[in-house]
Design a protein around this motif. Structure first.
Motif, PDB file in Angstrom:
ATOM      1  N   ILE A  59      41.894  26.548  31.313  1.00  0.00           N
ATOM      2  CA  ILE A  59      43.127  27.000  31.982  1.00  0.00           C
ATOM      3  C   ILE A  59      42.871  28.340  32.658  1.00  0.00           C
ATOM      4  O   ILE A  59      42.358  29.285  32.042  1.00  0.00           O
ATOM      5  CB  ILE A  59      44.277  27.137  30.968  1.00  0.00           C
ATOM      6  N   ILE A  60      43.231  28.427  33.926  1.00  0.00           N
ATOM      7  CA  ILE A  60      43.091  29.695  34.663  1.00  0.00           C
ATOM      8  C   ILE A  60      44.291  30.587  34.334  1.00  0.00           C
ATOM      9  O   ILE A  60      45.434  30.227  34.619  1.00  0.00           O
ATOM     10  CB  ILE A  60      43.007  29.451  36.175  1.00  0.00           C
ATOM     11  N   VAL A  61      44.021  31.716  33.721  1.00  0.00           N
ATOM     12  CA  VAL A  61      45.084  32.679  33.394  1.00  0.00           C
ATOM     13  C   VAL A  61      45.290  33.639  34.569  1.00  0.00           C
ATOM     14  O   VAL A  61      46.411  33.971  34.934  1.00  0.00           O
ATOM     15  CB  VAL A  61      44.726  33.460  32.114  1.00  0.00           C
ATOM     16  N   GLN A  62      44.214  34.088  35.142  1.00  0.00           N
ATOM     17  CA  GLN A  62      44.254  34.981  36.305  1.00  0.00           C
ATOM     18  C   GLN A  62      43.155  34.554  37.273  1.00  0.00           C
ATOM     19  O   GLN A  62      41.974  34.548  36.921  1.00  0.00           O
ATOM     20  CB  GLN A  62      44.050  36.435  35.880  1.00  0.00           C
ATOM     21  N   LYS A  63      43.544  34.178  38.478  1.00  0.00           N
ATOM     22  CA  LYS A  63      42.556  33.754  39.470  1.00  0.00           C
ATOM     23  C   LYS A  63      41.613  34.897  39.808  1.00  0.00           C
ATOM     24  O   LYS A  63      41.965  36.073  39.687  1.00  0.00           O
ATOM     25  CB  LYS A  63      43.267  33.278  40.745  1.00  0.00           C
ATOM     26  N   ALA A  64      40.411  34.535  40.244  1.00  0.00           N
ATOM     27  CA  ALA A  64      39.426  35.551  40.619  1.00  0.00           C
ATOM     28  C   ALA A  64      40.005  36.448  41.708  1.00  0.00           C
ATOM     29  O   ALA A  64      40.607  35.977  42.673  1.00  0.00           O
ATOM     30  CB  ALA A  64      38.147  34.883  41.109  1.00  0.00           C
ATOM     31  N   LYS A  65      39.814  37.734  41.521  1.00  0.00           N
ATOM     32  CA  LYS A  65      40.424  38.705  42.430  1.00  0.00           C
ATOM     33  C   LYS A  65      39.484  39.891  42.628  1.00  0.00           C
ATOM     34  O   LYS A  65      38.819  40.339  41.698  1.00  0.00           O
ATOM     35  CB  LYS A  65      41.761  39.192  41.841  1.00  0.00           C
ATOM     36  N   LYS A  66      39.443  40.375  43.870  1.00  0.00           N
ATOM     37  CA  LYS A  66      38.667  41.577  44.174  1.00  0.00           C
ATOM     38  C   LYS A  66      39.519  42.793  43.808  1.00  0.00           C
ATOM     39  O   LYS A  66      40.596  42.996  44.362  1.00  0.00           O
ATOM     40  CB  LYS A  66      38.307  41.617  45.667  1.00  0.00           C
ATOM     41  N   MET A  67      39.057  43.578  42.846  1.00  0.00           N
ATOM     42  CA  MET A  67      39.822  44.737  42.375  1.00  0.00           C
ATOM     43  C   MET A  67      39.404  45.980  43.156  1.00  0.00           C
ATOM     44  O   MET A  67      38.216  46.331  43.189  1.00  0.00           O
ATOM     45  CB  MET A  67      39.587  44.946  40.885  1.00  0.00           C
ATOM     46  N   SER A  68      40.364  46.647  43.756  1.00  0.00           N
ATOM     47  CA  SER A  68      40.073  47.851  44.539  1.00  0.00           C
ATOM     48  C   SER A  68      39.902  49.055  43.617  1.00  0.00           C
ATOM     49  O   SER A  68      40.186  49.001  42.425  1.00  0.00           O
ATOM     50  CB  SER A  68      41.208  48.128  45.528  1.00  0.00           C
ATOM     51  N   SER A  69      39.462  50.152  44.204  1.00  0.00           N
ATOM     52  CA  SER A  69      39.233  51.366  43.417  1.00  0.00           C
ATOM     53  C   SER A  69      40.531  51.990  42.931  1.00  0.00           C
ATOM     54  O   SER A  69      40.530  52.815  42.004  1.00  0.00           O
ATOM     55  CB  SER A  69      38.458  52.392  44.250  1.00  0.00           C
ATOM     56  N   GLN A  70      41.657  51.612  43.543  1.00  0.00           N
ATOM     57  CA  GLN A  70      42.937  52.214  43.184  1.00  0.00           C
ATOM     58  C   GLN A  70      43.694  51.427  42.113  1.00  0.00           C
ATOM     59  O   GLN A  70      44.803  51.802  41.738  1.00  0.00           O
ATOM     60  CB  GLN A  70      43.823  52.322  44.441  1.00  0.00           C
ATOM     61  N   GLU A  71      43.114  50.353  41.629  1.00  0.00           N
ATOM     62  CA  GLU A  71      43.793  49.538  40.629  1.00  0.00           C
ATOM     63  C   GLU A  71      43.948  50.301  39.306  1.00  0.00           C
ATOM     64  O   GLU A  71      43.065  51.054  38.898  1.00  0.00           O
ATOM     65  CB  GLU A  71      43.002  48.251  40.363  1.00  0.00           C
ATOM     66  N   GLY A  72      45.093  50.063  38.652  1.00  0.00           N
ATOM     67  CA  GLY A  72      45.307  50.643  37.340  1.00  0.00           C
ATOM     68  C   GLY A  72      44.891  49.667  36.257  1.00  0.00           C
ATOM     69  O   GLY A  72      44.408  48.569  36.537  1.00  0.00           O
ATOM     70  N   PRO A  73      45.069  50.034  35.000  1.00  0.00           N
ATOM     71  CA  PRO A  73      44.711  49.135  33.903  1.00  0.00           C
ATOM     72  C   PRO A  73      45.520  47.839  33.957  1.00  0.00           C
ATOM     73  O   PRO A  73      46.662  47.823  34.415  1.00  0.00           O
ATOM     74  CB  PRO A  73      45.077  49.952  32.654  1.00  0.00           C
ATOM     75  N   ILE A  74      44.931  46.764  33.498  1.00  0.00           N
ATOM     76  CA  ILE A  74      45.581  45.453  33.464  1.00  0.00           C
ATOM     77  C   ILE A  74      46.047  45.168  32.040  1.00  0.00           C
ATOM     78  O   ILE A  74      45.314  45.409  31.081  1.00  0.00           O
ATOM     79  CB  ILE A  74      44.611  44.346  33.916  1.00  0.00           C
ATOM     80  N   ARG A  75      47.262  44.658  31.910  1.00  0.00           N
ATOM     81  CA  ARG A  75      47.712  44.102  30.639  1.00  0.00           C
ATOM     82  C   ARG A  75      48.173  42.672  30.905  1.00  0.00           C
ATOM     83  O   ARG A  75      48.934  42.419  31.840  1.00  0.00           O
ATOM     84  CB  ARG A  75      48.856  44.889  30.019  1.00  0.00           C
ATOM     85  N   ASN A  76      47.718  41.758  30.066  1.00  0.00           N
ATOM     86  CA  ASN A  76      48.121  40.369  30.214  1.00  0.00           C
ATOM     87  C   ASN A  76      48.207  39.739  28.828  1.00  0.00           C
ATOM     88  O   ASN A  76      47.777  40.328  27.830  1.00  0.00           O
ATOM     89  CB  ASN A  76      47.126  39.601  31.092  1.00  0.00           C
ATOM     90  N   SER A  77      48.771  38.535  28.775  1.00  0.00           N
ATOM     91  CA  SER A  77      48.919  37.835  27.502  1.00  0.00           C
ATOM     92  C   SER A  77      48.803  36.328  27.739  1.00  0.00           C
ATOM     93  O   SER A  77      48.988  35.840  28.857  1.00  0.00           O
ATOM     94  CB  SER A  77      50.269  38.173  26.852  1.00  0.00           C
ATOM     95  N   PHE A  78      48.522  35.595  26.657  1.00  0.00           N
ATOM     96  CA  PHE A  78      48.411  34.148  26.751  1.00  0.00           C
ATOM     97  C   PHE A  78      48.765  33.530  25.393  1.00  0.00           C
ATOM     98  O   PHE A  78      48.230  33.940  24.361  1.00  0.00           O
ATOM     99  CB  PHE A  78      46.990  33.730  27.153  1.00  0.00           C
TER     100      PHE A  78
END
Length: 517
Positions: free
Chosen positions: A466-485
């Motif tokens: 199951i794809i929870v988060q599709k592949a993504k190019k993260m920029s230098s300005q991105e903050g921390p990620i929080r996710n759940s499943f």
């Protein structure tokens, strides 16, 4: 909104009005980048500076001259407290004059003048009555005295009851920051407090003693011991606040200069002499709140970590802010010695570098060792040297959120770290073996510029990923990620990071499992 400085730093504020030219700032930044950046392909490890750890407050760790100075200061303090001469003596005449003046202000000139005459008349009557009593007493004594003249008048021999105990009853409960100051009480935190004054004055006993006396006198006159009960500058709740602790357990105080970019708040805070005075009192109140969080015992965290955010700061061009900051520095350096372990400046603008070059020659090595400067792109990395990821606020690239019900208390979750080589791909696996449980995770890559995706992989090979988060190019300005499943079958969540850059990357992450009930 200040930094702690020592005596030499007073001169620093004299040059604060200098606004550098564009050429100066470019040179300063260029020089700073050459020194600080070096080879960015070799990121530094998260480690504390050798000068960061506070000096020990255990007597066994002190040098001989430090022990001697401490004992001398304790002796002077003991004598001063028991002799009731630690505070300045109030002049009775001035006190009386002041009370009369206050009475005049309260009742009006005519009434107070009348009251003054009546008081003077009453005083004369009291003197007259006293004189008559003395004459009568003397006469009685003379009549009762034997002819031999060998027995003195009983009245003359009788001690004055009103003077009994004078000079003996002293205030031995004098304290500072909740710590008793009378050395003979044997409180272990007394030594810690006294060592702060000694270190601030390079273990010169007389200078340290005078500094302590002035601090106590200032606190008495400014009513500092009751300042925590006052309601001051409610609009400045976002300008400075306490939040979390660092790796050594020091409480962390954040000073946000950018709030004063708002003209409305600026005028509310610095628009008049009265408002500036309230600002200074509010700053002292904040310091007192911070001190309440300290452990003033040997081995305890007995100082604060200051984070000074200069993003959108009005800078030295604002006269009122400059003056108030200078006054605050004076108050703090004179009355709160050695209560700041480190001063970290983040999001520093161009003008700071040129200013720093100007003031650096005036600072002692001890003072400079407490200063850390971080450019906007290095904020999280710099803070990580001193504060764990889970204690750094989210807006500074950390995992700490306001009112976080997922990671709090004992379930706070210590962050793990992974170093990625240039051009490599790494996976982080989070086991989810219990059906119906929910996985929650935080993840951040310093500087990002990576490809990132999240998947749930079941244990059963016949089940679908199951794809929870599709592949993504993260920029230098991105903050921390929080996710759940939430899992419907046993398996694992796989976090994949692809580092396509030519630099090493640091990955920080944590997770927890909320079991179903």
């Amino acid at each position: 909104m200040t930094v702690e400085v020592n005596a030499e730093e007073t001169r620093m504020t004299e040059v604060i009005a200098v606004v550098p030219t564009q050429e100066e700032t470019e040179k300063a930044v260029e020089g700073d980048e050459k020194v600080k950046d070096g080879d960015e392909s070799k990121p530094k490890k998260v480690e504390k500076c050798s000068s960061y750890r506070e000096e020990s407050n255990f007597l066994s760790d002190l040098k001989e001259f430090e022990k001697k100075a401490l004992n001398e200061l304790k002796a002077k303090l003991e004598e001063s407290i028991l002799g009731d001469n630690l505070y300045k003596k109030e002049d009775p005449e001035k006190t009386h004059e002041k009370s009369v003046a206050d009475e005049k202000d309260a009742k009006g000139g005519d009434e107070s003048e009348k009251a003054g005459k009546e008081e003077a008349q009453n005083e004369e009557e009291r003197k007259a009555d006293g004189g008559d009593e003395k004459e009568n007493t003397a006469q009685e004594c003379e009549e009762e005295k034997p002819d031999a003249g060998t027995v003195e008048c009983e009245e003359e021999k009788k001690p004055d009851a009103s003077n009994e105990g004078k000079g003996v009853q002293t205030d031995t409960e004098i304290s500072l920051w909740g710590v008793p100051l009378l050395p003979s009480k044997g409180a272990e935190d007394t030594d810690v407090v006294l060592l702060k004054f000694l270190r601030a004055r390079e273990f010169k006993v007389n200078d340290a003693f005078e500094m302590l006396k002035k601090t106590l006198q200032w606190r008495k006159e400014a009513r500092i011991d009751s300042i925590l009960d006052e309601d001051l500058c409610a609009d400045l709740s976002t300008a400075a606040y306490m939040n979390g602790v660092d790796r050594e357990g020091h409480p962390v105080c954040y000073n946000i200069f950018g709030v004063f970019d708002s003209e409305e708040l600026y005028q509310k805070t610095f628009g008049s002499e009265e408002k500036r005075s309230q600002f200074l009192r509010w700053r002292c109140q904040l310091m007192e709140k911070g001190i309440q969080k300290l452990d003033l015992k040997p081995g305890g965290a007995s100082s604060l970590l200051q984070i000074n955010d200069l993003k959108k700061s009005p800078g030295p061009a604002k006269k009122e802010l400059r003056i108030s900051t200078k006054q605050a520095i004076g108050i703090l350096q004179d009355n709160y010695p050695e209560l700041v372990a480190k001063n970290i400046f983040i999001n520093v603008p161009f003008w700071y570098y040129a200013l720093n070059a100007l003031i650096s020659p005036f600072l002692t090595q001890r003072t400079k060792s407490k200063f850390v400067v971080a450019r906007p792109g290095k904020v999280t990395e710099t803070l990580l040297k001193y504060i764990p990821m889970e204690e750094i606020p989210e807006n500074y690239g950390g995992f700490k959120k306001e009112n976080d019900f997922e990671f709090s208390g004992k379930d706070g979750g210590v962050a793990s770290e992974l170093i990625m080589k240039a051009g490599s791909t790494e996976t982080i696996e989070l086991p989810a073996l219990e059906v119906g449980s929910t996985l929650v995770w935080d993840l951040s890559v310093l500087g990002w510029e990576v490809n990132y995706k999240e998947e749930f992989v079941p244990i059963d090979e016949g089940s679908y990923t199951i794809i929870v988060q599709k592949a993504k190019k993260m920029s230098s300005q991105e903050g921390p990620i929080r996710n759940s499943f939430r899992t419907n079958e046993p398996g694992k969540v796989v976090l994949t990071i692809e580092n396509t850059s030519s630099k090493k990357k640091r990955v920080l992450h944590r997770y927890k499992v909320n079991k179903s009930y």
